[in-house]
Design a protein around this motif. Structure first.
Motif, PDB file in Angstrom:
ATOM      1  N   GLY A   1       0.805  -1.207   0.000  1.00 31.46           N
ATOM      2  CA  GLY A   1       0.000   0.000   0.000  1.00 31.46           C
ATOM      3  C   GLY A   1       0.841   1.260   0.000  1.00 31.46           C
ATOM      4  N   MET A   2       1.967   1.256   0.718  1.00 27.22           N
ATOM      5  CA  MET A   2       2.835   2.423   0.754  1.00 27.22           C
ATOM      6  C   MET A   2       3.459   2.706  -0.607  1.00 27.22           C
ATOM      7  SD  MET A   2       2.573   3.829   3.630  1.00 27.22           S
ATOM      8  CE  MET A   2       3.874   5.021   3.342  1.00 27.22           C
TER       9      MET A   2
ATOM     10  N   PHE B   1      -1.300  -4.303  -7.006  1.00 24.43           N
ATOM     11  CA  PHE B   1      -2.579  -5.016  -6.968  1.00 24.43           C
ATOM     12  C   PHE B   1      -2.376  -6.513  -7.191  1.00 24.43           C
ATOM     13  CE2 PHE B   1      -4.832  -0.887  -7.999  1.00 24.43           C
ATOM     14  CZ  PHE B   1      -5.573  -0.866  -6.820  1.00 24.43           C
ATOM     15  N   ARG B   2      -1.513  -6.868  -8.150  1.00 23.58           N
ATOM     16  CA  ARG B   2      -1.262  -8.291  -8.414  1.00 23.58           C
ATOM     17  C   ARG B   2      -0.645  -8.961  -7.204  1.00 23.58           C
ATOM     18  NH1 ARG B   2       2.472  -7.946 -12.141  1.00 23.58           N
ATOM     19  NH2 ARG B   2       1.115  -8.035 -13.977  1.00 23.58           N
TER      20      ARG B   2
ATOM     21  N   VAL C   1      -7.351  -3.479   0.646  1.00 23.02           N
ATOM     22  CA  VAL C   1      -6.499  -2.719   1.555  1.00 23.02           C
ATOM     23  C   VAL C   1      -5.457  -1.919   0.783  1.00 23.02           C
ATOM     24  CG1 VAL C   1      -4.802  -2.900   3.419  1.00 23.02           C
ATOM     25  CG2 VAL C   1      -6.851  -4.326   3.466  1.00 23.02           C
ATOM     26  N   VAL C   2      -4.848  -2.524  -0.232  1.00 21.59           N
ATOM     27  CA  VAL C   2      -3.857  -1.806  -1.030  1.00 21.59           C
ATOM     28  C   VAL C   2      -4.507  -0.635  -1.768  1.00 21.59           C
ATOM     29  CG1 VAL C   2      -2.363  -2.011  -3.059  1.00 21.59           C
ATOM     30  CG2 VAL C   2      -2.257  -3.725  -1.261  1.00 21.59           C
ATOM     31  N   GLY C   3      -5.696  -0.876  -2.310  1.00 28.70           N
ATOM     32  CA  GLY C   3      -6.412   0.213  -2.977  1.00 28.70           C
ATOM     33  C   GLY C   3      -6.762   1.326  -2.008  1.00 28.70           C
ATOM     34  N   TRP C   4      -7.076   0.965  -0.763  1.00 26.87           N
ATOM     35  CA  TRP C   4      -7.384   1.969   0.255  1.00 26.87           C
ATOM     36  C   TRP C   4      -6.165   2.829   0.550  1.00 26.87           C
ATOM     37  CZ3 TRP C   4      -5.765   3.175   5.237  1.00 26.87           C
ATOM     38  CH2 TRP C   4      -6.625   3.988   5.979  1.00 26.87           C
TER      39      TRP C   4
ATOM     40  N   LEU D   1      12.228   3.103  -1.422  1.00 26.05           N
ATOM     41  CA  LEU D   1      12.277   2.538  -0.067  1.00 26.05           C
ATOM     42  C   LEU D   1      11.381   1.315   0.074  1.00 26.05           C
ATOM     43  CD1 LEU D   1      13.201   2.762   2.898  1.00 26.05           C
ATOM     44  CD2 LEU D   1      11.262   4.302   3.286  1.00 26.05           C
ATOM     45  N   PHE D   2      10.175   1.371  -0.486  1.00 28.27           N
ATOM     46  CA  PHE D   2       9.200   0.292  -0.271  1.00 28.27           C
ATOM     47  C   PHE D   2       9.130  -0.719  -1.414  1.00 28.27           C
ATOM     48  CE2 PHE D   2       7.641   3.461   2.747  1.00 28.27           C
ATOM     49  CZ  PHE D   2       7.363   2.666   3.856  1.00 28.27           C
TER      50      PHE D   2
END
Length: 423
Positions: free
Chosen positions: A246-247, A351-352, A368-371, A409-410
Motif C-alpha cells: 500500500g505504501m 494489486f497483483r 487494503v492496497v487500494g485503500w 524505499l518500499f
C-alpha cells in the motif's frame, strides 16, 4: 530431443477462449472509461479555481478532502464484490462516478467542490478495486501477465479525457455541457460492457497455493504462516506485506497527483501558458504512463516488478528535478512525462502482489492496497497547495522527487520474478 528442440511455454500455451478475450476487452473498456471520465475535468481546474475564487491552499484542501470519500467507501469494496460480484459492482459504480463528475463541473462554491469530489472519489475507489479484481480473473485465465495493459487502457482513457478537456477549455465549452456529454457517453459505454464480463463467482479462477515460490512478494506458505494474532483474516506478517504494498501506491498516487491537480496550474502560473498548453502537462504525464503500461508486461516479465519499479523511480526523479532546476515549457513537459513513465507499472504490480499473497482472504488484500493508494491523493494536495502559497508552485513540486525516494524505499516488497507464468 535436445534443449534447443524443447518447446517453449508460449508454443504450448493453449489458445485463449473467445469468451475470455471478450472479457479482456470489456475490462479494458471499463478501465478506459474510468480514466477518461474524471480526467476530462482536470484541464478545467484553472477555470473552477478562478470562478469560485480559490487560493492554492483552499483548492488543494478541496482536492485533498475528496479522497476521504474513497478512503471510506473502499472499505466496503470487498463486501460488495462478495455479494454482487466484481463485474456488476465495477460497471454500476462507474456509472455513478460519471454522474458525480457532472456535479464537479457544476461546482459554485468551495463546499460544493469538496463534496462533489468526495462523492466522485468514493465511487472511483470501489470501481478501481472491483475492475482490478475482475481483471485478475481474466489474467488467471490467460496464464500470463496482462494487468499492465489494463492500466495502459486507463492511462489512454486519461489522455483522451485530458485532451478533450483541454480542447473544450480552449474552445470555451461551458463546464456544465462537458459534464452532461460525459455522463451520457461514458455511462452508456460502461453499461454496454457488462454483458461481456466473466460470469460466475469471483473466486472461480483462484487455486490453492502449492507452496513457496522463489522471489515473489509475501512468499510464505499458508500452512506455515504465523497463526497467532490475525487482523481481517490476515497474519501480522501478511498484513505487514499488504501495508508495504500500500505504501508503494501512496507514493505512486502522490506522483500522479502532481500532474492531475497541479500540472495545468503550474504551466499557467510559471509560463503563462494558454489553456490548451497548460493541459498538456497532464497529457504528457499520462501519455508517457500509457506507453509505459502497454510495454510494461514485457518489461516486467523480463526484469520483475521490483527492478522495474526502481528503474522507473530513478527516471522520474531525474526528469522532474531537471524540469524544476531548468524551468521551461519543454523541460516541464519532459519532467511530467518522466514521472508518468516512472510510476507506470506500480499500480498493477501492487494489486497483483496483494491479490496473490498466501493467507490473505479473497478481495481483502486488493481492497487494503487500494485503500492505501487513496492516502496519497488525500495527503499531498493540501501539502503542495500550502507550500505553493508560501514558496510558489515550482518549489512546492520538489515534493515529486521525494515521492520517488519513497518508491525506492518500499519497492523491496514487490516481486523479483521474471517471465512468471500466471496460474
Amino acid at each position: 530431443m535436445n534443449a534447443h528442440d524443447t518447446p517453449s511455454d508460449d508454443s504450448i500455451r493453449p489458445a485463449v477462449p473467445l469468451q475470455v478475450r471478450r472479457a479482456r476487452w470489456a475490462v479494458s473498456l471499463v478501465f478506459f472509461l474510468n480514466g477518461a471520465s474524471f480526467c476530462a475535468i482536470l484541464p478545467r481546474y484553472p477555470e473552477l479555481v478562478e470562478s469560485i475564487g480559490l487560493s492554492n491552499t483552499a483548492f488543494g484542501l478541496a482536492v485533498g478532502l475528496g479522497p476521504i470519500g474513497g478512503l471510506l467507501s473502499g472499505l466496503f469494496a470487498a463486501r460488495l464484490m462478495s455479494r454482487f460480484g466484481s463485474a456488476r459492482v465495477a460497471v454500476t459504480v462507474q456509472i455513478i462516478a460519471s454522474t458525480s463528475h457532472l456535479l464537479v463541473y457544476l461546482s459554485g462554491s468551495w463546499l460544493w467542490l469538496a463534496l462533489s469530489l468526495a462523492l466522485s472519489m468514493a465511487a472511483d475507489a470501489i470501481t478501481d478495486i472491483s475492475m482490478n479484481a475482475h481483471g485478475m480473473r481474466v489474467e488467471r485465465r490467460y496464464r500470463r501477465s496482462i494487468m499492465n495493459s489494463y492500466h495502459g487502457w486507463w492511462s489512454l482513457g486519461a489522455v483522451t479525457g485530458g485532451l478533450l478537456g483541454a480542447a473544450a477549455a480552449q474552445l470555451g465549452l461551458p463546464l456544465w455541457a462537458q459534464g452532461v456529454i460525459g455522463l451520457v457517453l461514458f455511462g452508456a459505454l460502461a453499461a454496454g460492457s457488462f454483458r461481456f464480463l466473466l460470469p460466475g463467482h469471483d473466486a472461480t479462477e483462484r487455486t490453492p497455493a502449492a507452496g513457496p515460490s522463489a522471489g515473489s512478494a509475501g512468499e510464505v506458505p499458508a500452512d506455515v504462516a504465523p497463526q497467532g494474532i490475525r487482523i481481517a483474516g490476515m497474519s501480522l506478517r501478511a498484513l505487514g506485506l499488504v501495508v508495504a504494498l500500500g505504501m508503494v501506491l501512496v507514493f505512486a498516487g502522490s506522483t500522479e497527483d502532481a500532474g492531475n491537480t497541479w500540472g495545468a496550474l503550474f504551466m499557467r502560473s510559471t509560463f503563462e501558458a494558454t489553456p490548451f498548453l497548460a493541459g498538456m502537462a497532464f497529457v504528457a504525464l499520462q501519455g508517457a504512463q500509457t506507453i509505459g503500461r502497454f510495454t510494461g508486461d514485457a518489461v516486467v516479465d523480463r526484469l520483475g516488478d521490483r527492478a522495474t519499479a526502481r528503474l522507473g523511480a530513478v527516471i522520474g526523479m531525474a526528469g522532474m528535478s531537471l524540469a524544476l532546476l531548468l524551468p521551461t515549457p519543454a523541460t516541464a513537459l519532459l519532467g511530467f512525462a518522466a514521472v508518468g513513465w516512472g510510476v507506470a507499472t506500480l499500480f498493477p504490480a501492487a494489486f497483483r502482489a496483494a491479490d496473490d499473497l498466501p493467507g490473505v482472504p479473497h478481495g481483502v488484500g486488493i481492497t487494503v492496497v487500494g485503500w492505501f493508494a487513496r492516502l496519497g491523493f488525500f495527503i499531498t494536495p493540501p501539502v503542495v497547495g500550502a507550500l505553493a502559497d508560501v514558496l510558489t508552485l515550482r518549489y512546492a513540486l520538489w515534493m515529486v522527487p521525494m515521492y520517488a525516494l519513497g518508491v525506492l524505499l518500499f519497492s523491496g516488497v514487490l516481486s523479483t520474478r521474471a517471465a512468471a507464468t500466471r496460474d
